[in-house]
Each structure stands twice: as C-alpha cells, then as structure tokens.
Design a protein around this motif. Structure first.
Motif, PDB file in Angstrom:
ATOM      1  N   SER A  92     -13.155  -2.964  -1.020  1.00  0.00           N
ATOM      2  CA  SER A  92     -13.350  -2.772   0.956  1.00  0.00           C
ATOM      3  C   SER A  92     -12.350  -2.516   1.406  1.00  0.00           C
ATOM      4  CB  SER A  92     -14.826  -3.076   1.215  1.00  0.00           C
ATOM      5  OG  SER A  92     -14.314  -4.520   1.238  1.00  0.00           O
ATOM      6  N   ASP A  93     -12.729  -1.291   2.682  1.00  0.00           N
ATOM      7  CA  ASP A  93     -11.595  -1.543   3.875  1.00  0.00           C
ATOM      8  C   ASP A  93     -10.825  -2.956   3.835  1.00  0.00           C
ATOM      9  OD1 ASP A  93     -10.914   1.111   3.627  1.00  0.00           O
ATOM     10  OD2 ASP A  93     -11.866   1.407   5.321  1.00  0.00           O
ATOM     11  N   SER A  94     -12.444  -3.807   4.371  1.00  0.00           N
ATOM     12  CA  SER A  94     -11.692  -5.636   5.101  1.00  0.00           C
ATOM     13  C   SER A  94     -10.926  -5.816   3.293  1.00  0.00           C
ATOM     14  CB  SER A  94     -12.813  -5.617   5.112  1.00  0.00           C
ATOM     15  OG  SER A  94     -14.210  -6.077   4.160  1.00  0.00           O
ATOM     16  N   ALA A  95     -11.851  -6.318   3.018  1.00  0.00           N
ATOM     17  CA  ALA A  95     -10.685  -6.572   0.952  1.00  0.00           C
ATOM     18  C   ALA A  95      -9.186  -6.279   0.984  1.00  0.00           C
ATOM     19  CB  ALA A  95     -11.591  -7.029   0.037  1.00  0.00           C
ATOM     20  N   LEU A  96      -9.048  -5.026   1.585  1.00  0.00           N
ATOM     21  CA  LEU A  96      -8.255  -3.794   1.281  1.00  0.00           C
ATOM     22  C   LEU A  96      -7.376  -4.850   2.498  1.00  0.00           C
ATOM     23  CD1 LEU A  96      -8.169  -0.725   0.828  1.00  0.00           C
ATOM     24  CD2 LEU A  96      -7.604  -2.206  -1.225  1.00  0.00           C
ATOM     25  N   ASP A  97      -7.301  -4.798   3.798  1.00  0.00           N
ATOM     26  CA  ASP A  97      -7.057  -5.445   4.650  1.00  0.00           C
ATOM     27  C   ASP A  97      -6.570  -6.364   4.112  1.00  0.00           C
ATOM     28  OD1 ASP A  97      -7.371  -3.013   6.392  1.00  0.00           O
ATOM     29  OD2 ASP A  97      -8.662  -4.070   7.275  1.00  0.00           O
ATOM     30  N   SER A  98      -7.118  -7.932   4.185  1.00  0.00           N
ATOM     31  CA  SER A  98      -6.502  -9.531   3.596  1.00  0.00           C
ATOM     32  C   SER A  98      -5.033  -8.977   2.250  1.00  0.00           C
ATOM     33  CB  SER A  98      -7.492  -9.533   2.590  1.00  0.00           C
ATOM     34  OG  SER A  98      -8.347  -9.301   1.740  1.00  0.00           O
ATOM     35  N   ILE A  99      -5.091  -7.906   2.011  1.00  0.00           N
ATOM     36  CA  ILE A  99      -4.573  -8.323   0.615  1.00  0.00           C
ATOM     37  C   ILE A  99      -3.318  -7.410   0.548  1.00  0.00           C
ATOM     38  CG2 ILE A  99      -5.503  -8.803  -1.703  1.00  0.00           C
ATOM     39  CD1 ILE A  99      -6.100  -5.926  -2.052  1.00  0.00           C
ATOM     40  N   VAL A 100      -3.226  -6.065   1.811  1.00  0.00           N
ATOM     41  CA  VAL A 100      -2.346  -5.768   2.029  1.00  0.00           C
ATOM     42  C   VAL A 100      -1.171  -6.318   3.172  1.00  0.00           C
ATOM     43  CG1 VAL A 100      -1.109  -3.914   3.545  1.00  0.00           C
ATOM     44  CG2 VAL A 100      -3.246  -3.150   2.047  1.00  0.00           C
ATOM     45  N   SER A 101       0.507  -6.343   2.567  1.00  0.00           N
ATOM     46  CA  SER A 101       1.526  -6.978   3.529  1.00  0.00           C
ATOM     47  C   SER A 101       1.963  -6.153   4.620  1.00  0.00           C
ATOM     48  CB  SER A 101       1.813  -7.847   3.104  1.00  0.00           C
ATOM     49  OG  SER A 101       2.721  -7.645   2.036  1.00  0.00           O
ATOM     50  N   GLY A 102       2.036  -5.105   4.003  1.00  0.00           N
ATOM     51  CA  GLY A 102       2.764  -3.865   4.841  1.00  0.00           C
ATOM     52  C   GLY A 102       2.682  -2.881   4.757  1.00  0.00           C
ATOM     53  N   ILE A 103       3.334  -1.608   6.185  1.00  0.00           N
ATOM     54  CA  ILE A 103       3.003  -0.091   5.597  1.00  0.00           C
ATOM     55  C   ILE A 103       4.390   0.371   5.692  1.00  0.00           C
ATOM     56  CG2 ILE A 103       2.525   1.791   6.311  1.00  0.00           C
ATOM     57  CD1 ILE A 103       0.186   0.817   4.682  1.00  0.00           C
ATOM     58  N   VAL A 104       4.744   1.120   4.297  1.00  0.00           N
ATOM     59  CA  VAL A 104       6.080   1.848   4.871  1.00  0.00           C
ATOM     60  C   VAL A 104       6.014   3.201   4.680  1.00  0.00           C
ATOM     61  CG1 VAL A 104       8.738   2.456   3.111  1.00  0.00           C
ATOM     62  CG2 VAL A 104       7.224  -0.250   2.672  1.00  0.00           C
ATOM     63  N   VAL A 105       6.777   3.523   6.267  1.00  0.00           N
ATOM     64  CA  VAL A 105       6.457   5.352   6.798  1.00  0.00           C
ATOM     65  C   VAL A 105       7.583   5.789   6.027  1.00  0.00           C
ATOM     66  CG1 VAL A 105       6.688   6.415   8.586  1.00  0.00           C
ATOM     67  CG2 VAL A 105       5.265   4.189   8.903  1.00  0.00           C
ATOM     68  N   GLU A 106       7.407   6.709   4.540  1.00  0.00           N
ATOM     69  CA  GLU A 106       8.411   7.624   4.575  1.00  0.00           C
ATOM     70  C   GLU A 106       8.604   8.449   5.084  1.00  0.00           C
ATOM     71  OE1 GLU A 106       7.597   7.235   0.182  1.00  0.00           O
ATOM     72  OE2 GLU A 106       7.174   5.876  -0.159  1.00  0.00           O
ATOM     73  N   ASN A 107       7.720   9.322   5.521  1.00  0.00           N
ATOM     74  CA  ASN A 107       7.660  10.250   6.302  1.00  0.00           C
ATOM     75  C   ASN A 107       6.414  10.317   6.997  1.00  0.00           C
ATOM     76  OD1 ASN A 107       8.786  12.813   7.247  1.00  0.00           O
ATOM     77  ND2 ASN A 107       7.543  14.456   5.287  1.00  0.00           N
ATOM     78  N   GLU A 108       6.755  10.942   8.454  1.00  0.00           N
ATOM     79  CA  GLU A 108       5.161  11.313   8.812  1.00  0.00           C
ATOM     80  C   GLU A 108       5.642  12.212  10.105  1.00  0.00           C
ATOM     81  OE1 GLU A 108       5.138   7.514  12.198  1.00  0.00           O
ATOM     82  OE2 GLU A 108       3.586   7.589  10.622  1.00  0.00           O
ATOM     83  N   GLN A 109       4.336  13.050   9.691  1.00  0.00           N
ATOM     84  CA  GLN A 109       4.369  14.055  11.503  1.00  0.00           C
ATOM     85  C   GLN A 109       2.845  13.983  11.724  1.00  0.00           C
ATOM     86  OE1 GLN A 109       5.172  18.061  10.321  1.00  0.00           O
ATOM     87  NE2 GLN A 109       6.369  17.376   7.751  1.00  0.00           N
ATOM     88  N   ILE A 110       2.558  13.938  13.387  1.00  0.00           N
ATOM     89  CA  ILE A 110       1.856  13.447  13.671  1.00  0.00           C
ATOM     90  C   ILE A 110       0.971  14.456  15.072  1.00  0.00           C
ATOM     91  CG2 ILE A 110       0.597  11.541  15.890  1.00  0.00           C
ATOM     92  CD1 ILE A 110       2.493   9.528  14.341  1.00  0.00           C
ATOM     93  N   GLY A 111       0.249  15.166  15.446  1.00  0.00           N
ATOM     94  CA  GLY A 111      -0.302  15.859  16.175  1.00  0.00           C
ATOM     95  C   GLY A 111      -1.339  14.971  17.057  1.00  0.00           C
ATOM     96  N   PRO A 112      -2.033  15.632  18.236  1.00  0.00           N
ATOM     97  CA  PRO A 112      -2.821  15.160  19.207  1.00  0.00           C
ATOM     98  C   PRO A 112      -4.169  14.323  18.657  1.00  0.00           C
ATOM     99  CG  PRO A 112      -2.527  17.430  19.376  1.00  0.00           C
ATOM    100  CD  PRO A 112      -1.265  17.102  18.287  1.00  0.00           C
TER     101      PRO A 112
END
Length: 419
Positions: free
Chosen positions: A92-112
């Motif tokens: 579940s997302d809550s279980a993943l939240d507890s084991i994820v230690s970081g997000i690495v942004v390799e490339n991102e494009q953000i729109g509205p």
C-alpha cells in the motif's frame, strides 16, 4: 522545458507533500537547494532504483507532482522486487511511505496540471530487505581512497580547486555499490597530499603514509579528460578507471553530450560505469589491496597497532581510532562551508594537532580524523566549552552545534539553532 540535473530529496512522501507546496515555481524546482541536497553520498543504507518513468495529472501542479512521486514508489518497488527475486508483492502507499528514504529527480517537466518525469527511488535497506526476505547487509571492499583527476584545458586538477569531476563524486550515492569509497572533502592539506603528481609516485612508504591519514587501505584513481568543441557546445569525456600505487589501468571509454549544460549528466554517467568496472574487478579478484601497502616493520606486534572501536546506534554510529591519539569524529555537513568551518573549529582547540575530513557526505554526516594529545574525555570537555553538543559512547564522539534559546517574548518556547 529545461532538464534539471539529478538531485536527492531526503524525505518521506508525507514530508515531500509539504516541500512540494513551497518549492514549485514554474518549470524549475528547488534549484537553489540542489547544491545543498545533492548528495547524501554515503547512501549505504538504501537500495536505489533509477530510471522510473512517470506521467501523471492533477488539479494543480502540486497534486500532479505528488501523484507522480507516489506512482514512482509503486513502480520502483515492483522493479526492486523483481531484481531481488520477486518476493515483495504489492504494498500500500502507506507501507511504501514508511520504507522510502528519498526521491531522486533525474529529469522532470512540470505543467499546470501535468507532471512528466524520470525519477529514482531509494528504499531503506533494512526495512526493504525484511519484506523481500533477503539479507540487508552488503559485502564491501576494504576502504578505498578516491583521487578524482580532471583534465581540462590541458591542465590536471584534483583538489587544488573545486572541479566538476570532484562535485560529481561528492553527489554519487554508493548504496548499491560493493566498493567502500573514502572521498576526501578537498580542504586542509588535501590539495598538497592528493594531486595529479601523486598518482605517478610508486613509493609504497609514501603511499602508506598518505592512506593512513585518510583511513584507507588502497587508492582508486578515476580520470576524465574533457574536450569542449566550443563554449557551450558539445563535450566529449574520455574516462579511465585506474587503481593502486602503480596507477594500473582497469578500463577506458568515451561519452559525449550535445551542450555544456549537460556536463553534470555526462560525469554522472561516467561515474556509474567506472563504479561498475571497479565492482566487476573486485568480484573477479583483480581489485585487491596492494601487498606492499600491507607491509609492517619487523618487530611490530599486533598490540602496538591502533585499535578500532565501533559503536553502532543508527545514525549516531561513530568510529574511534585509539592508541595513537587519532580520533574519528562524526559531524553534520549540510554544505561544503560546514566542512571547512568544523575543521577550523577543531584545529583551534589546544592539543589538536590535525583535523582532516576523511569521508565526505554533503547533506549527511561526515567523518573527520582528529589528531589529539589527550584522551577522548578531555576532547569532549574542550568541545563542550566551545558550544558543541557531544555524544560520548565507548570512546566515541559525535558532535553537533548546541541549540540555544532564541530571543522570544515571555511565554513562548521556540528555539533557534545556534549558528
């Protein structure tokens, strides 16, 4: 849209949601903080999965980005589970939240209302291993000192001044590597002891003296030659992976990017291939400590050598090298300025003969080797007298800046961190 260089966001997704609200501004996110966060380079406590592609939408840019990060966690877990044998199942997302230690942004494009990105996900090694049913420990090499040599404009530089190659090694995360890298900070005597001329000195006696200063057993020499066709134009990088006091060549290859803005990506890709080459050499028995560096003078007994005491307590783990007045001290390094400031502070204490950062972790906890004429308790007292918080274990020291109350109206209990 512009391509952002990889950066590490050390947070669980719940905290990330708060960060997203304050960091998004057009197509550029947290560029000012990227240099501070870029490395939690130690990374030995994480499994890392890279190249996770996401394309999500939402009512706002913040909602789309948060949805993208959640999707990346799910995809990343599936990829890690397959890599480890498929025993992880769906979480579940809550279980993943507890084991994820970081997000690495390799490339991102953000729109509205849309978020398109290539991300990396870092999972806590111990927690993920228990779910996957695999061993969380990682068999690593003896500590290897890294001398990143950059050739550019016809000149070779190591630590004489900050280089792009040095910066790339500082942000490299070693969580999935079997090589135990010792990465000098480049301050103090580093520029004198570790230079391009040093790699051509075969004297084992001189190398032993240098390696002892950094707590390393042998040396790795990654080299890059940068060729720019014209300012801002294509760049060709010729990489070499060398090792040992004899400067032995392990492998060489070339990479190319189309513009100067892509130089960090070029160097990051080069480091990944060099690291893989070192790992392959280690598993094949080619990369091993030079016998000449193990030499001990006749008559030296085991009892005469410095002993190592390890006190492990999560992030408070410290190592003390006793017997010869050499103490390994851990300290927080949110940026390069903190490294220099802490070294100066330590050198200003009476009885301290030397203070050299032997393991650099910008954005995390670094290790300094301190030569001190006295015992650990005396050093603790001297540090506390100068406003440091000191944690003393079994002959071990972990230092932090003490917190002092900030000027507040009566009745308020807020604290400010001392500068």
């Amino acid at each position: 849209m512009a391509i952002n260089r990889p950066r590490f966001v050390p947070t669980t997704l719940a905290i990330a949601a708060l960060l997203v609200a304050g960091l998004i501004n057009g197509s550029s996110v947290a560029q000012g903080d990227a240099g501070q966060r870029r490395s939690s380079p130690g990374g030995s406590g994480s499994f890392e999965v890279g190249g996770v592609e996401v394309d999500t939408s939402g009512k706002t840019a913040n909602a789309a980005r948060l949805a993208g990060w959640r999707l990346a966690q799910r995809k990343g877990w599936q990829m890690l589970s397959r890599r480890m044998g498929g025993g992880g199942g769906n979480l579940s997302d809550s279980a993943l939240d507890s084991i994820v230690s970081g997000i690495v942004v390799e490339n991102e494009q953000i729109g509205p209302n849309r978020y398109v990105a290539r991300l990396g996900v870092m999972f806590d090694r111990n927690r993920a291993a228990s779910i996957l049913g695999v061993a969380g420990s990682l068999s690593r090499s003896p500590p290897m000192l890294v001398l990143p040599v950059e050739w550019s404009g016809g000149a070779a530089r190591v630590f004489e001044q900050r280089t792009d190659w040095h910066e790339a090694w500082a942000r490299f995360r070693t969580g999935n590597s079997t090589i135990d890298y010792v990465r000098p900070s480049g301050t103090g005597p580093d520029s004198l002891l570790l230079n391009a001329g040093q790699i051509n000195r075969p004297s084992r006696g001189w190398w032993r003296m240098v390696l002892e200063q950094y707590g390393a057993s042998d040396v790795l020499i990654p080299i890059v030659h940068l060729f720019r066709q014209y300012p801002g134009g294509p760049i060709v990088g010729q990489f070499q992976a060398r090792f040992g006091p004899d400067n032995r060549l392990l492998t060489r290859f070339s990479l190319r990017v189309g513009s100067g803005d892509a130089l960090p990506a070029l160097l990051d890709a080069g480091i990944k291939r060099i690291d893989q080459a070192y790992q392959n050499a280690l598993s094949a028995g080619v990369l091993r400590v030079d016998p000449g560096l193990r030499f001990r003078p006749p008559g030296l007994d085991e009892e005469d050598e410095a002993t190592v005491d390890e006190s492990v307590a999560g992030d408070e783990a410290v190592i003390v090298d006793g017997g010869a007045g050499a103490i390994s001290v851990q300290f927080d390094t949110p940026g390069s300025a903190a490294v220099e400031a802490t070294e100066r502070a330590l050198r200003g204490i009476p009885g301290v003969r030397s203070a050299i950062t032997t393991s650099l972790a910008l954005g995390g906890i670094s290790v300094m080797r301190v030569g001190y004429d006295g015992d650990v308790a005396a050093l603790k007292a001297a540090l506390e007298a100068r406003g440091w918080q000191v944690t003393l274990g079994s002959g071990a020291i972990r230092i932090q800046r003490a917190r002092t109350p900030s000027p507040q109206p009566v009745g308020q209990a807020e604290n400010a961190t001392a500068g």
